[in-house]
Design a protein around this motif. Structure first.
Motif, PDB file in Angstrom:
ATOM      1  N   GLN A  66     -10.969 -27.860  -9.043  1.00 59.36           N
ATOM      2  CA  GLN A  66      -9.725 -28.057  -8.282  1.00 59.36           C
ATOM      3  C   GLN A  66      -9.731 -27.180  -7.037  1.00 59.36           C
ATOM      4  N   MET A  67      -9.194 -27.717  -5.946  1.00 55.91           N
ATOM      5  CA  MET A  67      -9.094 -26.961  -4.701  1.00 55.91           C
ATOM      6  C   MET A  67      -7.641 -26.554  -4.469  1.00 55.91           C
ATOM      7  N   ALA A  68      -7.447 -25.327  -3.968  1.00 53.90           N
ATOM      8  CA  ALA A  68      -6.097 -24.836  -3.693  1.00 53.90           C
ATOM      9  C   ALA A  68      -6.124 -23.966  -2.443  1.00 53.90           C
ATOM     10  N   THR A  69      -4.967 -23.848  -1.806  1.00 49.85           N
ATOM     11  CA  THR A  69      -4.827 -23.012  -0.617  1.00 49.85           C
ATOM     12  C   THR A  69      -4.257 -21.656  -1.003  1.00 49.85           C
ATOM     13  N   PHE A  70      -4.850 -20.607  -0.445  1.00 51.92           N
ATOM     14  CA  PHE A  70      -4.402 -19.237  -0.684  1.00 51.92           C
ATOM     15  C   PHE A  70      -4.084 -18.574   0.656  1.00 51.92           C
ATOM     16  N   ARG A  71      -3.402 -17.469   0.572  1.00 55.30           N
ATOM     17  CA  ARG A  71      -3.096 -16.673   1.763  1.00 55.30           C
ATOM     18  C   ARG A  71      -3.424 -15.211   1.480  1.00 55.30           C
ATOM     19  N   PHE A  72      -4.071 -14.563   2.468  1.00 48.66           N
ATOM     20  CA  PHE A  72      -4.322 -13.124   2.370  1.00 48.66           C
ATOM     21  C   PHE A  72      -3.413 -12.436   3.374  1.00 48.66           C
ATOM     22  N   VAL A  73      -2.621 -11.486   2.894  1.00 48.32           N
ATOM     23  CA  VAL A  73      -1.584 -10.849   3.697  1.00 48.32           C
ATOM     24  C   VAL A  73      -1.923  -9.380   3.927  1.00 48.32           C
ATOM     25  N   VAL A  74      -1.854  -8.983   5.197  1.00 45.74           N
ATOM     26  CA  VAL A  74      -2.037  -7.571   5.576  1.00 45.74           C
ATOM     27  C   VAL A  74      -0.708  -7.094   6.154  1.00 45.74           C
ATOM     28  N   GLN A  75      -0.018  -6.242   5.408  1.00 48.53           N
ATOM     29  CA  GLN A  75       1.283  -5.714   5.828  1.00 48.53           C
ATOM     30  C   GLN A  75       1.085  -4.319   6.418  1.00 48.53           C
ATOM     31  N   SER A  76       1.307  -4.191   7.721  1.00 43.77           N
ATOM     32  CA  SER A  76       1.183  -2.883   8.369  1.00 43.77           C
ATOM     33  C   SER A  76       2.316  -1.972   7.925  1.00 43.77           C
ATOM     34  N   ASN A  77       1.990  -0.725   7.671  1.00 35.91           N
ATOM     35  CA  ASN A  77       3.000   0.277   7.316  1.00 35.91           C
ATOM     36  C   ASN A  77       3.169   1.323   8.408  1.00 35.91           C
ATOM     37  N   SER A  78       2.698   0.984   9.610  1.00 32.89           N
ATOM     38  CA  SER A  78       2.864   1.879  10.764  1.00 32.89           C
ATOM     39  C   SER A  78       3.169   1.030  11.982  1.00 32.89           C
ATOM     40  N   PRO A  79       4.164   1.398  12.781  1.00 35.37           N
ATOM     41  CA  PRO A  79       4.480   0.628  13.989  1.00 35.37           C
ATOM     42  C   PRO A  79       3.363   0.693  15.029  1.00 35.37           C
ATOM     43  N   LEU A  80       2.434   1.647  14.865  1.00 40.71           N
ATOM     44  CA  LEU A  80       1.339   1.774  15.820  1.00 40.71           C
ATOM     45  C   LEU A  80       0.185   0.826  15.504  1.00 40.71           C
ATOM     46  N   GLN A  81       0.137   0.330  14.271  1.00 42.92           N
ATOM     47  CA  GLN A  81      -0.945  -0.559  13.857  1.00 42.92           C
ATOM     48  C   GLN A  81      -0.421  -1.998  13.969  1.00 42.92           C
ATOM     49  N   VAL A  82      -0.876  -2.693  15.006  1.00 39.15           N
ATOM     50  CA  VAL A  82      -0.208  -3.924  15.433  1.00 39.15           C
ATOM     51  C   VAL A  82      -1.018  -5.193  15.191  1.00 39.15           C
ATOM     52  N   ALA A  83      -2.171  -5.099  14.535  1.00 33.73           N
ATOM     53  CA  ALA A  83      -2.985  -6.283  14.281  1.00 33.73           C
ATOM     54  C   ALA A  83      -3.724  -6.093  12.966  1.00 33.73           C
ATOM     55  N   GLY A  84      -4.235  -7.212  12.445  1.00 34.39           N
ATOM     56  CA  GLY A  84      -4.925  -7.139  11.164  1.00 34.39           C
ATOM     57  C   GLY A  84      -6.173  -7.993  11.124  1.00 34.39           C
ATOM     58  N   GLY A  85      -7.071  -7.630  10.213  1.00 39.88           N
ATOM     59  CA  GLY A  85      -8.281  -8.403   9.979  1.00 39.88           C
ATOM     60  C   GLY A  85      -8.534  -8.489   8.485  1.00 39.88           C
ATOM     61  N   GLY A 122       5.576  -7.179  10.993  1.00 40.34           N
ATOM     62  CA  GLY A 122       4.415  -6.317  10.834  1.00 40.34           C
ATOM     63  C   GLY A 122       3.349  -6.903   9.939  1.00 40.34           C
ATOM     64  N   VAL A 123       3.302  -8.234   9.828  1.00 45.81           N
ATOM     65  CA  VAL A 123       2.374  -8.894   8.907  1.00 45.81           C
ATOM     66  C   VAL A 123       1.360  -9.731   9.692  1.00 45.81           C
ATOM     67  N   ALA A 124       0.101  -9.585   9.323  1.00 44.66           N
ATOM     68  CA  ALA A 124      -0.944 -10.498   9.771  1.00 44.66           C
ATOM     69  C   ALA A 124      -1.454 -11.213   8.526  1.00 44.66           C
ATOM     70  N   SER A 125      -1.386 -12.536   8.509  1.00 43.35           N
ATOM     71  CA  SER A 125      -1.782 -13.283   7.312  1.00 43.35           C
ATOM     72  C   SER A 125      -2.791 -14.358   7.681  1.00 43.35           C
ATOM     73  N   PHE A 126      -3.639 -14.699   6.707  1.00 42.31           N
ATOM     74  CA  PHE A 126      -4.718 -15.656   6.911  1.00 42.31           C
ATOM     75  C   PHE A 126      -4.744 -16.638   5.742  1.00 42.31           C
ATOM     76  N   ASP A 127      -4.672 -17.938   6.039  1.00 37.42           N
ATOM     77  CA  ASP A 127      -4.781 -18.965   5.009  1.00 37.42           C
ATOM     78  C   ASP A 127      -6.241 -19.386   4.859  1.00 37.42           C
TER      79      ASP A 127
END
Length: 261
Positions: A66-85, A122-127
């Protein structure tokens, strides 16, 4: 020098090869946490920042293949960290990227092409998608997320974190059977025994096989209410406790023509 500094800044949002002199805008594979202790959050890679909160979103049980869609979430906990990978791998099964997510796939492992800016929260997420293996069991998704400040001069001020998600892979779930309608056999209803009795000859109160004038008179008296129906129950053909004109006429017919054999 300016070109080298630009490449170094892009490295901040990738979980790339540990080293002090090489950085890449696109994260590289091998740092998802699948290999114990190999994770890009050390001096010379990404360090000094505030550790983000990372997690997977998606189903925890799938059928085989079976195939399904997932999401990986990077929640920044600092206002200085503005992007995610990210760097995501799996113990089994097949990973695939989703269009317009800024991802690339290599050796069944997903990482980013460029750092993804955080949203207003403050979230960068990837499906991405995952196809379950052809055998039942458990599968682990490994994920590393990096929260970066996009400083073009150094990799300090960034920080990564890892997480896992355990999936249960089951055989094809049996379809819920549709109940087959069954026609229940009707429960036999006992035929009540008439309390008034039913004789083959209406009006034959004495049961001697013929209807006399006296029996007809009894029937008339019952009909007009001068006598109880118990005096000649065979006149009450339908068992309703009364003797009607039709029942008397049937008795008269039997008196004239004889009782039916």
């Amino acid at each position: 020098m300016r070109r080298a500094a630009l490449f170094a800044s892009l490295f901040l949002a990738s979980c790339s090869l540990v080293g002090t002199s090489h950085a890449f805008s696109a994260g590289i594979i091998g740092f998802s946490g699948k290999t114990p202790g190999v994770f890009c959050s050390q001096v010379g890679c990404h360090s000094g920042g505030v550790e983000p909160t990372v997690h997977f979103e998606g189903p925890t049980q799938l059928e085989i293949n079976q195939m399904a869609t997932f999401r990986f979430v990077v929640q920044s906990n600092s206002p200085l960290q503005v992007a995610g990978g990210l760097d995501v791998s799996t113990s089994s099964g097949t990973l695939a990227i989703v269009a317009n997510q800024g991802e690339r796939l290599k050796s069944n492992e997903i990482t980013h092409e460029m750092p993804k800016p955080n949203d207003a929260n403050g979230v960068a997420s990837f499906d991405f998608t995952f196809k379950a293996p052809a055998t039942a069991g458990t599968v682990t998704l490994f994920g590393a997320g990096n929260s970066a400040n996009l400083d073009t001069l150094s990799t300090s001020g960034d920080r990564g974190a890892t997480t896992t998600l355990t999936l249960t892979i089951v055989g094809a779930l049996p379809a819920t059977p549709t109940p087959t309608p069954t026609t229940a056999e009707p429960t036999p209803t006992a035929t009540p025994t008439p309390t008034t009795g039913t004789a083959p000859c209406v009006g034959d109160c004495g049961g001697d096989g013929e209807v006399t004038v006296n029996e007809l008179i009894i029937g008339v008296n019952i009909a007009v209410g001068s006598a109880p129906v118990t005096m000649c129950t065979v006149l009450d053909v339908n068992g309703d406790g009364e003797v009607t004109i039709d029942e008397i006429l049937r008795a008269v017919n039997n008196a004239l023509n004889g009782c039916p054999v």
